[in-house]
Motif scaffolding. Structure first.
Motif, PDB file in Angstrom:
ATOM      1  N   VAL A 188       0.845  -1.198   0.000  1.00 14.98           N
ATOM      2  CA  VAL A 188       0.000   0.000   0.000  1.00 14.98           C
ATOM      3  C   VAL A 188       0.879   1.247   0.000  1.00 14.98           C
ATOM      4  CG1 VAL A 188      -1.648   1.362   1.377  1.00 14.98           C
ATOM      5  CG2 VAL A 188      -2.004  -1.107   1.071  1.00 14.98           C
ATOM      6  N   LYS A 189       1.887   1.237   0.848  1.00 13.87           N
ATOM      7  CA  LYS A 189       2.821   2.369   0.926  1.00 13.87           C
ATOM      8  C   LYS A 189       3.527   2.591  -0.410  1.00 13.87           C
ATOM      9  CE  LYS A 189       5.711   3.940   4.626  1.00 13.87           C
ATOM     10  NZ  LYS A 189       6.576   3.666   5.726  1.00 13.87           N
ATOM     11  N   LYS A 190       3.929   1.495  -1.041  1.00 15.37           N
ATOM     12  CA  LYS A 190       4.619   1.569  -2.328  1.00 15.37           C
ATOM     13  C   LYS A 190       3.696   2.168  -3.397  1.00 15.37           C
ATOM     14  CE  LYS A 190       7.167  -1.207  -5.661  1.00 15.37           C
ATOM     15  NZ  LYS A 190       7.662  -2.525  -6.014  1.00 15.37           N
ATOM     16  N   MET A 191       2.440   1.746  -3.407  1.00 16.68           N
ATOM     17  CA  MET A 191       1.476   2.266  -4.381  1.00 16.68           C
ATOM     18  C   MET A 191       1.210   3.766  -4.152  1.00 16.68           C
ATOM     19  SD  MET A 191       0.624  -0.024  -6.592  1.00 16.68           S
ATOM     20  CE  MET A 191      -0.898   0.557  -7.277  1.00 16.68           C
ATOM     21  N   ILE A 192       1.138   4.162  -2.912  1.00 12.81           N
ATOM     22  CA  ILE A 192       0.945   5.582  -2.590  1.00 12.81           C
ATOM     23  C   ILE A 192       2.139   6.380  -3.094  1.00 12.81           C
ATOM     24  CG2 ILE A 192       0.808   7.268  -0.718  1.00 12.81           C
ATOM     25  CD1 ILE A 192      -0.808   5.111   0.846  1.00 12.81           C
ATOM     26  N   LYS A 193       3.332   5.857  -2.870  1.00  9.82           N
ATOM     27  CA  LYS A 193       4.545   6.547  -3.323  1.00  9.82           C
ATOM     28  C   LYS A 193       4.555   6.671  -4.850  1.00  9.82           C
ATOM     29  CE  LYS A 193       9.599   6.542  -3.066  1.00  9.82           C
ATOM     30  NZ  LYS A 193       9.638   7.707  -3.890  1.00  9.82           N
ATOM     31  N   ILE A 194       4.209   5.608  -5.535  1.00 11.24           N
ATOM     32  CA  ILE A 194       4.165   5.641  -7.001  1.00 11.24           C
ATOM     33  C   ILE A 194       3.158   6.700  -7.460  1.00 11.24           C
ATOM     34  CG2 ILE A 194       3.461   4.338  -9.058  1.00 11.24           C
ATOM     35  CD1 ILE A 194       4.669   1.840  -7.648  1.00 11.24           C
ATOM     36  N   PHE A 195       1.993   6.704  -6.832  1.00 14.13           N
ATOM     37  CA  PHE A 195       0.967   7.689  -7.176  1.00 14.13           C
ATOM     38  C   PHE A 195       1.489   9.112  -6.981  1.00 14.13           C
ATOM     39  CE2 PHE A 195      -2.520  10.458  -5.741  1.00 14.13           C
ATOM     40  CZ  PHE A 195      -3.340  10.418  -6.848  1.00 14.13           C
ATOM     41  N   LEU A 196       2.102   9.362  -5.834  1.00 11.24           N
ATOM     42  CA  LEU A 196       2.616  10.704  -5.539  1.00 11.24           C
ATOM     43  C   LEU A 196       3.777  11.095  -6.449  1.00 11.24           C
ATOM     44  CD1 LEU A 196       2.453  10.642  -1.636  1.00 11.24           C
ATOM     45  CD2 LEU A 196       0.909  11.838  -3.217  1.00 11.24           C
ATOM     46  N   ASP A 197       4.555  10.117  -6.869  1.00  3.85           N
ATOM     47  CA  ASP A 197       5.692  10.400  -7.749  1.00  3.85           C
ATOM     48  C   ASP A 197       5.284  10.633  -9.201  1.00  3.85           C
ATOM     49  OD1 ASP A 197       7.445  10.166  -5.618  1.00  3.85           O
ATOM     50  OD2 ASP A 197       8.108   8.138  -6.131  1.00  3.85           O
ATOM     51  N   THR A 198       4.261   9.930  -9.667  1.00  2.00           N
ATOM     52  CA  THR A 198       3.921   9.988 -11.089  1.00  2.00           C
ATOM     53  C   THR A 198       2.792  10.959 -11.437  1.00  2.00           C
ATOM     54  OG1 THR A 198       2.394   8.117 -10.894  1.00  2.00           O
ATOM     55  CG2 THR A 198       4.679   7.612 -11.497  1.00  2.00           C
ATOM     56  N   THR A 199       1.894  11.199 -10.519  1.00  2.00           N
ATOM     57  CA  THR A 199       0.722  12.016 -10.834  1.00  2.00           C
ATOM     58  C   THR A 199       1.061  13.445 -11.237  1.00  2.00           C
ATOM     59  OG1 THR A 199      -0.691  10.606  -9.480  1.00  2.00           O
ATOM     60  CG2 THR A 199      -1.519  12.813  -9.981  1.00  2.00           C
ATOM     61  N   PRO A 200       1.936  14.140 -10.527  1.00  2.00           N
ATOM     62  CA  PRO A 200       2.241  15.516 -10.969  1.00  2.00           C
ATOM     63  C   PRO A 200       2.748  15.586 -12.408  1.00  2.00           C
ATOM     64  CG  PRO A 200       3.061  15.160  -8.751  1.00  2.00           C
ATOM     65  CD  PRO A 200       2.617  13.817  -9.277  1.00  2.00           C
ATOM     66  N   ASN A 201       3.604  14.660 -12.790  1.00  2.00           N
ATOM     67  CA  ASN A 201       4.113  14.637 -14.157  1.00  2.00           C
ATOM     68  C   ASN A 201       2.997  14.333 -15.158  1.00  2.00           C
ATOM     69  OD1 ASN A 201       6.273  14.739 -16.126  1.00  2.00           O
ATOM     70  ND2 ASN A 201       5.995  12.520 -16.298  1.00  2.00           N
ATOM     71  N   ASN A 202       2.132  13.375 -14.813  1.00  2.00           N
ATOM     72  CA  ASN A 202       1.017  13.038 -15.697  1.00  2.00           C
ATOM     73  C   ASN A 202       0.086  14.229 -15.883  1.00  2.00           C
ATOM     74  OD1 ASN A 202       1.813  10.385 -16.203  1.00  2.00           O
ATOM     75  ND2 ASN A 202       0.690   9.581 -14.464  1.00  2.00           N
ATOM     76  N   LEU A 203      -0.182  14.960 -14.808  1.00  2.00           N
ATOM     77  CA  LEU A 203      -1.037  16.142 -14.905  1.00  2.00           C
ATOM     78  C   LEU A 203      -0.383  17.228 -15.756  1.00  2.00           C
ATOM     79  CD1 LEU A 203      -2.424  16.391 -11.273  1.00  2.00           C
ATOM     80  CD2 LEU A 203      -3.706  15.821 -13.339  1.00  2.00           C
ATOM     81  N   SER A 204       0.905  17.402 -15.572  1.00  2.00           N
ATOM     82  CA  SER A 204       1.636  18.386 -16.356  1.00  2.00           C
ATOM     83  C   SER A 204       1.597  18.020 -17.844  1.00  2.00           C
ATOM     84  CB  SER A 204       3.080  18.474 -15.865  1.00  2.00           C
ATOM     85  OG  SER A 204       3.808  19.388 -16.621  1.00  2.00           O
TER      86      SER A 204
END
Length: 94
Positions: A23-39
């Motif tokens: 769960v922690k790993k998935m949260i980290k992936i989400f937090l790491d990738t989402t800003p770039n995807n939104l940009s």
């Protein structure tokens, strides 16, 4: 101060059988990738590359569903549909 949560980890925890490390790993992936995807999504919209907008919206939709971000569920689906069908383009900036 508001205690309203904008997400719910229940789906994620169930999907991962309560594995806290996963769960922690998935949260980290989400937090790491989402800003770039939104940009990328915003840049693709600005350059009128609606195919990429649709693909990125589809990609973000999965994360929004997994993290049960209810306020964005209908919005990301609209973005994906409008971009893929090339309709209501004037509504996308909002």
């Amino acid at each position: 101060m508001s205690t309203e949560k904008f997400y719910d980890l229940t789906n994620l925890k169930e999907m991962l059988d309560g594995d806290k490390a996963a769960v922690k790993k998935m949260i980290k992936i989400f937090l790491d990738t989402t800003p770039n995807n939104l940009s990328e999504l915003n840049n693709s919209y600005k350059s009128n590359d609606l195919d990429i907008v649709g693909k990125l919206a589809h990609k973000l939709k999965s994360s929004i569903d997994i993290f049960n971000i209810t306020e964005l569920k209908s919005e990301i689906r609209k973005i994906e549909k409008y971009a893929k069908d090339k309709i209501n383009i004037d509504e996308l900036p909002a």
